[in-house]
Write a protein that holds these residues in place. Structure first.
Motif, PDB file in Angstrom:
ATOM      1  N   THR A 288      -6.598  11.751   1.215  1.00 18.57           N
ATOM      2  CA  THR A 288      -5.523  10.715   1.072  1.00 18.57           C
ATOM      3  C   THR A 288      -5.861   9.579  -0.141  1.00 18.57           C
ATOM      4  OG1 THR A 288      -5.367  10.698   3.484  1.00 18.57           O
ATOM      5  CG2 THR A 288      -4.568   8.633   2.457  1.00 18.57           C
ATOM      6  N   PHE A 289      -4.783   9.779  -1.003  1.00 24.21           N
ATOM      7  CA  PHE A 289      -4.917   8.710  -2.068  1.00 24.21           C
ATOM      8  C   PHE A 289      -4.131   7.445  -1.756  1.00 24.21           C
ATOM      9  CE2 PHE A 289      -5.733  12.851  -3.790  1.00 24.21           C
ATOM     10  CZ  PHE A 289      -6.811  12.600  -4.659  1.00 24.21           C
ATOM     11  N   THR A 290      -4.839   6.179  -1.868  1.00 20.23           N
ATOM     12  CA  THR A 290      -3.922   4.941  -1.707  1.00 20.23           C
ATOM     13  C   THR A 290      -3.958   4.101  -2.775  1.00 20.23           C
ATOM     14  OG1 THR A 290      -4.575   5.136   0.611  1.00 20.23           O
ATOM     15  CG2 THR A 290      -3.947   3.064  -0.278  1.00 20.23           C
ATOM     16  N   LEU A 291      -2.593   3.384  -3.195  1.00 23.01           N
ATOM     17  CA  LEU A 291      -2.748   2.694  -4.309  1.00 23.01           C
ATOM     18  C   LEU A 291      -2.484   1.199  -3.533  1.00 23.01           C
ATOM     19  CD1 LEU A 291       0.188   4.525  -6.168  1.00 23.01           C
ATOM     20  CD2 LEU A 291      -2.362   4.476  -6.631  1.00 23.01           C
ATOM     21  N   GLN A 292      -3.058   0.393  -4.105  1.00 21.47           N
ATOM     22  CA  GLN A 292      -2.881  -1.119  -3.311  1.00 21.47           C
ATOM     23  C   GLN A 292      -2.320  -2.016  -4.647  1.00 21.47           C
ATOM     24  OE1 GLN A 292      -6.079  -3.004  -1.782  1.00 21.47           O
ATOM     25  NE2 GLN A 292      -5.022  -4.553  -0.964  1.00 21.47           N
ATOM     26  N   LEU A 293      -1.244  -2.631  -4.529  1.00 16.45           N
ATOM     27  CA  LEU A 293      -0.628  -3.579  -5.462  1.00 16.45           C
ATOM     28  C   LEU A 293      -0.154  -4.913  -4.795  1.00 16.45           C
ATOM     29  CD1 LEU A 293       1.681  -0.795  -7.130  1.00 16.45           C
ATOM     30  CD2 LEU A 293      -0.215  -2.059  -8.462  1.00 16.45           C
ATOM     31  N   PRO A 294      -0.238  -5.975  -5.963  1.00 13.59           N
ATOM     32  CA  PRO A 294       0.125  -7.029  -5.027  1.00 13.59           C
ATOM     33  C   PRO A 294       1.597  -7.134  -5.017  1.00 13.59           C
ATOM     34  CG  PRO A 294      -1.004  -7.536  -7.252  1.00 13.59           C
ATOM     35  CD  PRO A 294      -0.832  -6.029  -7.140  1.00 13.59           C
ATOM     36  N   ALA A 295       2.100  -7.736  -3.799  1.00 12.17           N
ATOM     37  CA  ALA A 295       3.476  -7.711  -3.563  1.00 12.17           C
ATOM     38  C   ALA A 295       4.365  -8.526  -4.150  1.00 12.17           C
ATOM     39  CB  ALA A 295       3.510  -8.251  -2.026  1.00 12.17           C
TER      40      ALA A 295
ATOM     41  N   LEU B  65       0.794  -1.296   0.005  1.00 10.70           N
ATOM     42  CA  LEU B  65      -0.115  -0.017   0.075  1.00 10.70           C
ATOM     43  C   LEU B  65       0.864   1.267  -0.002  1.00 10.70           C
ATOM     44  CD1 LEU B  65      -2.525  -0.786   2.854  1.00 10.70           C
ATOM     45  CD2 LEU B  65      -2.730  -1.092   0.204  1.00 10.70           C
ATOM     46  N   VAL B  66       0.692   2.107  -0.875  1.00 12.37           N
ATOM     47  CA  VAL B  66       1.342   3.467  -0.733  1.00 12.37           C
ATOM     48  C   VAL B  66       0.135   4.613  -0.880  1.00 12.37           C
ATOM     49  CG1 VAL B  66       2.682   5.088  -2.266  1.00 12.37           C
ATOM     50  CG2 VAL B  66       3.128   2.444  -2.266  1.00 12.37           C
ATOM     51  N   SER B  67       0.266   5.528   0.328  1.00 13.46           N
ATOM     52  CA  SER B  67      -0.477   6.607   0.516  1.00 13.46           C
ATOM     53  C   SER B  67      -0.100   8.049   0.365  1.00 13.46           C
ATOM     54  CB  SER B  67      -1.223   6.456   1.877  1.00 13.46           C
ATOM     55  OG  SER B  67      -1.937   5.253   1.917  1.00 13.46           O
ATOM     56  N   VAL B  68      -0.499   8.466  -0.370  1.00  9.03           N
ATOM     57  CA  VAL B  68      -0.068  10.017  -0.513  1.00  9.03           C
ATOM     58  C   VAL B  68      -1.088  11.118   0.022  1.00  9.03           C
ATOM     59  CG1 VAL B  68       0.298  11.934  -2.170  1.00  9.03           C
ATOM     60  CG2 VAL B  68       0.934   9.617  -2.785  1.00  9.03           C
ATOM     61  N   ILE B  69      -0.718  11.549   1.294  1.00 11.50           N
ATOM     62  CA  ILE B  69      -1.580  12.377   1.938  1.00 11.50           C
ATOM     63  C   ILE B  69      -1.454  13.797   1.854  1.00 11.50           C
ATOM     64  CG2 ILE B  69      -2.275  12.928   4.454  1.00 11.50           C
ATOM     65  CD1 ILE B  69      -0.929   9.924   4.920  1.00 11.50           C
TER      66      ILE B  69
END
Length: 83
Positions: free
Chosen positions: A76-83, A13-17
């Motif tokens: 807060t924008f969150t990107l979820q990617l498979p590990a 998870l990568v969040s940009v706040i």
């Protein structure tokens, strides 16, 4: 602006706040559509393609993207990617 990254189960998870004006709830999911912008956000003119491009790239890699926001409170924008 802050950026937070973490691993959660089998995802990254990568969040940009940010501390900007926020996004009214009625526009939160529409901003990921092509040529859509938040009404009254004329400070930063653009085509309304940026978040649509982000969504398609993330989905092409098996992930998802979303925003959590309230008008006047930042986003807060969150990107979820498979590990």
């Amino acid at each position: 602006m802050n950026i937070i990254a973490c691993r959660k189960e089998n995802s990254v998870l990568v969040s940009v706040i940010d501390t900007g004006p926020g996004i009214p709830k009625e526009h939160a999911m529409a901003i990921f559509d092509k040529f859509r912008q938040v009404p009254g956000a004329g400070r930063h003119p653009g085509t309304g393609l940026g978040l649509a491009i982000v969504k398609h790239i993330i989905q092409a890699h098996g992930g998802s993207v979303w925003v959590e926001s309230e008008a006047g409170s930042g986003s807060t924008f969150t990107l979820q990617l498979p590990a």
